[in-house]
Design an enzyme around this catalytic site. Structure first.
Site, short mmCIF file in Angstrom:
data_model
loop_
_atom_site.label_atom_id
_atom_site.label_comp_id
_atom_site.label_asym_id
_atom_site.label_seq_id
_atom_site.Cartn_x
_atom_site.Cartn_y
_atom_site.Cartn_z
N ASP A 7 -8.74 -10.36 -1.08
CA ASP A 7 -7.62 -11.00 -1.77
C ASP A 7 -7.12 -10.17 -2.94
O ASP A 7 -7.74 -9.19 -3.34
CB ASP A 7 -8.02 -12.41 -2.24
CG ASP A 7 -9.42 -12.43 -2.88
OD1 ASP A 7 -9.92 -11.37 -3.27
OD2 ASP A 7 -10.01 -13.52 -2.96
N HIS A 55 -14.57 -22.12 -2.62
CA HIS A 55 -13.60 -21.26 -1.93
C HIS A 55 -14.26 -19.97 -1.45
O HIS A 55 -15.28 -19.54 -1.99
CB HIS A 55 -12.36 -20.99 -2.80
CG HIS A 55 -12.55 -20.05 -3.96
ND1 HIS A 55 -12.09 -20.34 -5.22
CD2 HIS A 55 -13.09 -18.83 -4.04
CE1 HIS A 55 -12.35 -19.33 -6.02
NE2 HIS A 55 -12.97 -18.39 -5.35
N ASN A 84 -15.90 -23.71 -6.67
CA ASN A 84 -15.39 -24.91 -6.00
C ASN A 84 -15.50 -24.82 -4.48
O ASN A 84 -14.91 -25.60 -3.75
CB ASN A 84 -13.92 -25.18 -6.40
CG ASN A 84 -12.98 -24.05 -5.97
OD1 ASN A 84 -13.41 -23.09 -5.34
ND2 ASN A 84 -11.72 -24.19 -6.30
C1 GLP Z 1 -12.92 -15.04 -7.04
C2 GLP Z 1 -12.71 -14.33 -5.71
C3 GLP Z 1 -13.72 -14.81 -4.67
C4 GLP Z 1 -15.12 -14.80 -5.28
C5 GLP Z 1 -15.16 -15.79 -6.40
C6 GLP Z 1 -16.54 -16.00 -7.01
O1 GLP Z 1 -12.22 -16.23 -7.15
N1 GLP Z 1 -11.40 -14.48 -5.20
O2 GLP Z 1 -13.64 -13.97 -3.54
O3 GLP Z 1 -16.09 -15.09 -4.31
O4 GLP Z 1 -14.28 -15.29 -7.39
O5 GLP Z 1 -16.69 -15.31 -8.20
P1 GLP Z 1 -18.09 -15.10 -8.90
O6 GLP Z 1 -18.86 -14.17 -8.03
O7 GLP Z 1 -17.68 -14.44 -10.21
O8 GLP Z 1 -18.72 -16.42 -9.08
#
Ligand code: GLP
Length: 246
Positions: A67, A138, A136
């Site tokens: 993304d 995702h 959340n």
């Molecule tokens: C962002 C990315 C995701 C990632 C998520 C989790 O929102 N778009 O692909 O998995 O963060 O982040 P973290 O690893 O900092 O908890």
């Protein structure tokens, strides 16, 4: 889904880096799907170290990131492009033309999303998709909702996701983009092998629902239950809510 539990985030990251290096040994033309976020930073550190010590060659591999923020230029230090250069691409032997990310400044967003899907198909599909887990539930930027989108698309970020990403924007919420481009749930589920890595107690509730709960667009990561070659790699803190653990 196969679950693997490690003693710490570093132990999980080290094992995953070794696994990726092995996969590259077996198939130097491996097509890798890559995430951003805080979780994969130790993984990228381990991969960089493996490359430095001559134990990993990515010169013939190809990468596709999940993304990118909409409206943020690739050379903006706050972009996911820049994140990937900082943490991985500038530290390993991969040529720029083998690196693929969505263009957050694309004038025609629909065409950019189609271009990305076509590029993945032309590369022969994703062999190994690494995923993080949003707080959340995702994956990529496939946010919880009433429905999910199958293909690469433009998406609205939830307030909690924008807060989680505020660190890249010096904590200024007003600067965090409201929209992004993301691989779709179908794009992700077409990968031949998927490894989701989640670490820390803050992810434990989400991890439990992803593995033990129903498949629901309210928790996009639960869709990984439908994929026949998915592994969930956790540290013990992220695994603490699982039934077998408790
Ligand atoms: C962002 C990315 C995701 C990632 C998520 C989790 O929102 N778009 O692909 O998995 O963060 O982040 P973290 O690893 O900092 O908890």
């Amino acid at each position: 889904m196969r679950v693997r539990i490690f003693s710490s985030p570093v132990a999980a990251s080290r094992a995953l880096a070794a696994d990726i290096a092995r996969a590259l040994d077996e198939n130097p033309r491996l097509v890798l799907g890559l995430p951003t976020g805080r979780t994969p930073i130790p993984l990228y550190r381990e991969l960089s170290a493996l490359h430095r010590s001559g134990r990993m060659d990515v010169s013939r591999a190809r990468t596709f990131n999940l993304d990118e923020f909409l409206g943020i230029a690739a050379d903006d230090p706050r972009s996911y492009h820049a994140f990937m250069r900082r943490h991985l691409f500038d530290r390993v032997n991969i040529a720029a033309k083998r690196i693929h990310l969505l263009n957050g400044l694309a004038r025609n967003v629909a065409r950019e999303c189609e271009r990305y899907e076509r590029a993945i198909a032309r590369a022969g599909g994703i062999d190994l998709q690494i995923l993080g887990l949003g707080a959340n539930g995702h994956i990529g930027f496939n946010e919880p909702g009433r429905a999910l989108v199958a293909r690469t698309h433009r998406t609205r970020l939830s307030p909690s996701t924008r807060r989680a990403n505020a660190g890249l924007f010096a904590g200024r919420m007003s600067d965090v983009p409201r929209e992004a481009l993301s691989m779709g749930m179908g794009t992700i589920l077409r990968a031949r092998r998927i490894v989701l890595i989640a670490t820390g107690a803050s992810k434990a509730g989400c991890v439990r629902r992803m593995i033990e709960g129903p498949v629901t667009p309210r928790l996009p990561a639960s869709f990984l239950q439908l994929h026949s070659n998915t592994e969930i790699w956790l540290d013990s803190a992220a695994a603490q809510g699982l039934r077998a653990e408790g």
